[in-house]
Design an enzyme around this catalytic site. Structure first.
Site, PDB file in Angstrom:
ATOM      1  N   LYS A   1       0.838  -1.212   0.000  1.00  0.00           N
ATOM      2  CA  LYS A   1       0.000   0.000   0.000  1.00  0.00           C
ATOM      3  C   LYS A   1       0.873   1.263   0.000  1.00  0.00           C
ATOM      4  O   LYS A   1       0.619   2.191  -0.769  1.00  0.00           O
ATOM      5  CB  LYS A   1      -0.927  -0.044   1.221  1.00  0.00           C
ATOM      6  CG  LYS A   1      -1.881   1.132   1.328  1.00  0.00           C
ATOM      7  CD  LYS A   1      -3.109   0.798   2.132  1.00  0.00           C
ATOM      8  CE  LYS A   1      -2.864   0.708   3.617  1.00  0.00           C
ATOM      9  NZ  LYS A   1      -2.583   2.006   4.246  1.00  0.00           N
ATOM     10  N   SER A   2       1.890   1.292   0.841  1.00  0.00           N
ATOM     11  CA  SER A   2       2.726   2.501   0.920  1.00  0.00           C
ATOM     12  C   SER A   2       3.402   2.773  -0.413  1.00  0.00           C
ATOM     13  O   SER A   2       3.462   3.921  -0.883  1.00  0.00           O
ATOM     14  CB  SER A   2       3.817   2.308   1.979  1.00  0.00           C
ATOM     15  OG  SER A   2       3.235   2.198   3.241  1.00  0.00           O
TER      16      SER A   2
ATOM     17  N   ARG B   1       2.837   5.954  -3.268  1.00  0.00           N
ATOM     18  CA  ARG B   1       3.986   6.767  -3.684  1.00  0.00           C
ATOM     19  C   ARG B   1       4.239   6.665  -5.180  1.00  0.00           C
ATOM     20  O   ARG B   1       4.635   7.648  -5.823  1.00  0.00           O
ATOM     21  CB  ARG B   1       5.222   6.347  -2.878  1.00  0.00           C
ATOM     22  CG  ARG B   1       5.167   6.858  -1.420  1.00  0.00           C
ATOM     23  CD  ARG B   1       6.077   6.044  -0.526  1.00  0.00           C
ATOM     24  NE  ARG B   1       6.181   6.574   0.832  1.00  0.00           N
ATOM     25  CZ  ARG B   1       5.288   6.353   1.803  1.00  0.00           C
ATOM     26  NH1 ARG B   1       4.193   5.632   1.555  1.00  0.00           N
ATOM     27  NH2 ARG B   1       5.468   6.859   3.020  1.00  0.00           N
TER      28      ARG B   1
ATOM     29  N   ARG C   1      -8.620  12.141  12.499  1.00  0.00           N
ATOM     30  CA  ARG C   1      -7.172  11.906  12.642  1.00  0.00           C
ATOM     31  C   ARG C   1      -6.398  13.232  12.641  1.00  0.00           C
ATOM     32  O   ARG C   1      -6.735  14.160  11.905  1.00  0.00           O
ATOM     33  CB  ARG C   1      -6.696  10.966  11.537  1.00  0.00           C
ATOM     34  CG  ARG C   1      -7.383   9.613  11.699  1.00  0.00           C
ATOM     35  CD  ARG C   1      -6.891   8.601  10.723  1.00  0.00           C
ATOM     36  NE  ARG C   1      -5.504   8.237  10.957  1.00  0.00           N
ATOM     37  CZ  ARG C   1      -4.815   7.431  10.166  1.00  0.00           C
ATOM     38  NH1 ARG C   1      -5.379   6.922   9.089  1.00  0.00           N
ATOM     39  NH2 ARG C   1      -3.569   7.137  10.443  1.00  0.00           N
TER      40      ARG C   1
ATOM     41  N   SER D   1       7.036   9.308  12.124  1.00  0.00           N
ATOM     42  CA  SER D   1       5.982   9.140  11.122  1.00  0.00           C
ATOM     43  C   SER D   1       6.540   9.291   9.710  1.00  0.00           C
ATOM     44  O   SER D   1       7.035  10.353   9.332  1.00  0.00           O
ATOM     45  CB  SER D   1       4.877  10.174  11.359  1.00  0.00           C
ATOM     46  OG  SER D   1       4.023  10.221  10.238  1.00  0.00           O
TER      47      SER D   1
ATOM     48  N   ASP E   1       1.685  -0.953  11.852  1.00  0.00           N
ATOM     49  CA  ASP E   1       0.350  -1.396  11.423  1.00  0.00           C
ATOM     50  C   ASP E   1       0.049  -2.837  11.818  1.00  0.00           C
ATOM     51  O   ASP E   1      -1.042  -3.343  11.544  1.00  0.00           O
ATOM     52  CB  ASP E   1       0.235  -1.274   9.890  1.00  0.00           C
ATOM     53  CG  ASP E   1       0.262   0.179   9.435  1.00  0.00           C
ATOM     54  OD1 ASP E   1      -0.137   1.050  10.237  1.00  0.00           O
ATOM     55  OD2 ASP E   1       0.701   0.434   8.302  1.00  0.00           O
TER      56      ASP E   1
ATOM     57  N   ARG F   1      -6.434   2.197  17.864  1.00  0.00           N
ATOM     58  CA  ARG F   1      -6.151   0.753  17.783  1.00  0.00           C
ATOM     59  C   ARG F   1      -5.688   0.175  19.111  1.00  0.00           C
ATOM     60  O   ARG F   1      -5.771  -1.040  19.292  1.00  0.00           O
ATOM     61  CB  ARG F   1      -5.083   0.469  16.724  1.00  0.00           C
ATOM     62  CG  ARG F   1      -5.652   0.401  15.371  1.00  0.00           C
ATOM     63  CD  ARG F   1      -4.678  -0.185  14.364  1.00  0.00           C
ATOM     64  NE  ARG F   1      -5.271  -0.010  13.056  1.00  0.00           N
ATOM     65  CZ  ARG F   1      -4.610   0.247  11.947  1.00  0.00           C
ATOM     66  NH1 ARG F   1      -3.289   0.352  11.971  1.00  0.00           N
ATOM     67  NH2 ARG F   1      -5.246   0.379  10.806  1.00  0.00           N
TER      68      ARG F   1
ATOM     69  N   ARG G   1      -7.718  -3.129   9.709  1.00  0.00           N
ATOM     70  CA  ARG G   1      -6.808  -4.078  10.375  1.00  0.00           C
ATOM     71  C   ARG G   1      -7.469  -4.717  11.605  1.00  0.00           C
ATOM     72  O   ARG G   1      -7.186  -5.873  11.928  1.00  0.00           O
ATOM     73  CB  ARG G   1      -5.481  -3.405  10.733  1.00  0.00           C
ATOM     74  CG  ARG G   1      -4.776  -2.887   9.482  1.00  0.00           C
ATOM     75  CD  ARG G   1      -3.301  -2.720   9.597  1.00  0.00           C
ATOM     76  NE  ARG G   1      -2.792  -1.965   8.468  1.00  0.00           N
ATOM     77  CZ  ARG G   1      -2.472  -2.481   7.275  1.00  0.00           C
ATOM     78  NH1 ARG G   1      -2.581  -3.779   7.071  1.00  0.00           N
ATOM     79  NH2 ARG G   1      -2.032  -1.706   6.293  1.00  0.00           N
TER      80      ARG G   1
END
Ligand code: S3P
Length: 455
Positions: free
Chosen positions: A32-33, A37, A132, A177, A329, A360, A404
């Site tokens: 996904k990351s 990108r 968020r 981050s 994650d 989470r 998740r």
């Protein structure tokens, strides 16, 4: 709630139950990351890029739609994506709000990108994304000269007025981050002069690796236990042909299932292994997992392996806080493994889990607790009492728009005496479309509600 809403809710539920003998070979979906990108960088490269294995999840579709609204020409056919980039500095003002759905990564990275273009854009998202924190990117981007119109403190919706004459910055991140780091680097691309980001704790480095693949010069210096990443703005990116490797965070679900379900033997092919992402695999190995990494390849600047696992007797683990960025994650699924391990596990320093797609830290406690696992939170540490005899189960989990938590709850059901249900299966499409079919192909007992057989 009217009948339609009730039907919709019913449509979305699914249930997993005790499963033995998982067997087979599957491929992990695209990372996904890296997918986000590749779409962003190809959109601002010069020429046509071809991306294979792109993750076609709802999160990545948000990035594609946003980049189209900003002027890129993008076509996606199954998981082959062709992008005609428009060059750094050429983004156009979007005609409608950019909707980032559930995706914090898409939102924060693209906020960085637009912040140094002289355009106005409106950022919106779903109920989860709208809770968020965006202050972590607004702070450095303001230093470039970007102006933000905020209606509800640091939360979406947010209007971004990109800087007309951006000023380069040197910024030390206050939270570990990769999203913040990448937002600053992407802002630096259209800023004259040198932009630097300094990290105390290393986070996933896909932006850095990919910038090099797109032919952009990037300097990385390690000094005094910090990493300083610098770029000079307003150079150009060249188009690429690239294959996205499999996502180690998605692969972790069938991997953990293969380890905890009896008589199982599972192979997950094509999984990215990067030191900034491999904390879950290190942890599973420390727990005594029978796990092998074979068939090494190199794709998109990353090492890629096939992962082979067999049912294993797992021991409890003490996961240090320093490992958190490399598995941020993956705590929900590691918590499932810990719940059937021998002894009491402790996962330390999880404050960042509170600002993910849902809180989470409490979400993990909740889905374990309602299924009969003894679990506690002390400060920001999670303590899980394992029970190798099995889990009671029987819980119905409110997933709170968190993919998740949804997948981890279904994996827990595979080792539970009574079935475990989730209220929202669709949320899984955020990162892992096809998850249920893939798990079923291995022999996992997962049922969609009757109403949802068409899903
Ligand atoms: C991501 C970074 C992580 C991770 C997210 C993807 C990225 O967030 O949780 O799923 O692609 O940069 P943070 O960098 O905010 O920890």
């Amino acid at each position: 709630m009217n009948q339609d809403q009730k039907n919709n809710n019913l449509k979305n539920t699914s249930t997993s139950s005790l499963s033995n003998g998982l067997r087979g070979e599957i491929s992990a979906p695209g990372d996904k990351s890296i997918s986000h990108r590749c779409v962003i960088l190809s959109s601002i490269a010069i020429g046509e890029s071809r991306i294979e294995g792109l993750l076609g999840s709802t999160d990545v579709i948000c990035t594609i739609e946003a980049m189209k609204s900003l002027g890129a020409n993008i076509s996606l056919n199954s998981n082959k994506c062709i992008i005609n980039g428009i060059g750094i500095g050429s983004l156009i003002e979007p005609k409608k709000p950019l909707d980032f759905g559930n995706s914090g990564t898409a939102a924060r990275l693209i906020m960085g990108l637009v912040s140094t273009h002289p355009i106005k854009s409106v950022f919106v998202g779903d109920a989860s994304l709208s809770k968020r924190p965006m202050g972590r990117v607004i702070d450095p981007l303001t230093e470039f000269g970007t102006e933000f119109e905020l209606t509800s403190s640091e939360f979406f919706p947010i209007v971004v007025n990109g800087a007309k004459l951006p000023i380069p910055i040197s910024y030390e991140t206050s939270v570990p981050s990769a999203q913040v780091k990448s937002a600053v680097l992407l802002a630096g691309l259209n800023t004259p002069g040198i932009t630097s980001v300094i990290e105390k704790q290393k986070t996933r480095d896909h932006t850095e690796r990919l910038l090099e693949i797109y032919g952009y010069q990037i300097d990385i210096i390690e000094e005094k236990q910090k990493t300083k990443i610098s770029i000079t703005g307003q150079e150009s990116l060249t188009s690429v042909n690239i294959v996205v490797p499999g996502d180690p965070s998605s692969a972790a679900y069938p991997v953990v299932a293969g380890l905890i379900c009896k008589n199982s033997n599972v192979t997950v092919k094509n999984v990215l292994m990067n030191p900034t992402r491999d904390g879950i695999y290190k942890s599973l190995e420390e727990m005594g997992a029978k796990i092998d990494f074979t068939n090494k390849k190199f794709q998109a600047g990353e090492d890629v392996y096939d992962i082979l696992v067999e049912s294993s007797h797992l021991k409890a683990i003490d996961v240090p806080a320093s490992r958190a960025p490399s598995m941020i994650d993956d705590y929900p699924v590691l918590a499932v493994a810990a719940s059937i391990a021998e002894g009491t596990s402790i996962f330390r320093g999880l404050s960042e889990l509170k600002v993910k797609e849902s809180n989470r830290l409490s979400g993990i406690k909740h889905f374990l607790e309602v299924n009969g696992v003894n679990v506690a939170i002390k400060n920001d540490d999670l303590i899980i009492e394992g029970n190798p005899k099995g889990i009671k189960g029987g819980g119905i989990i409110n997933t709170n728009l968190d993919h998740r938590i949804a997948m981890s709850s279904l994996i827990l059901g595979l080792i539970s005496d009574s079935p475990v249900s989730i209220d929202d299966t669709k949320t899984i499409d955020t990162s892992f479309p096809g998850f249920i079919n893939l798990m079923r192909a291995l022999g996992a007992k997962i049922k969609l509600s009757d109403m949802s057989s068409a899903l």
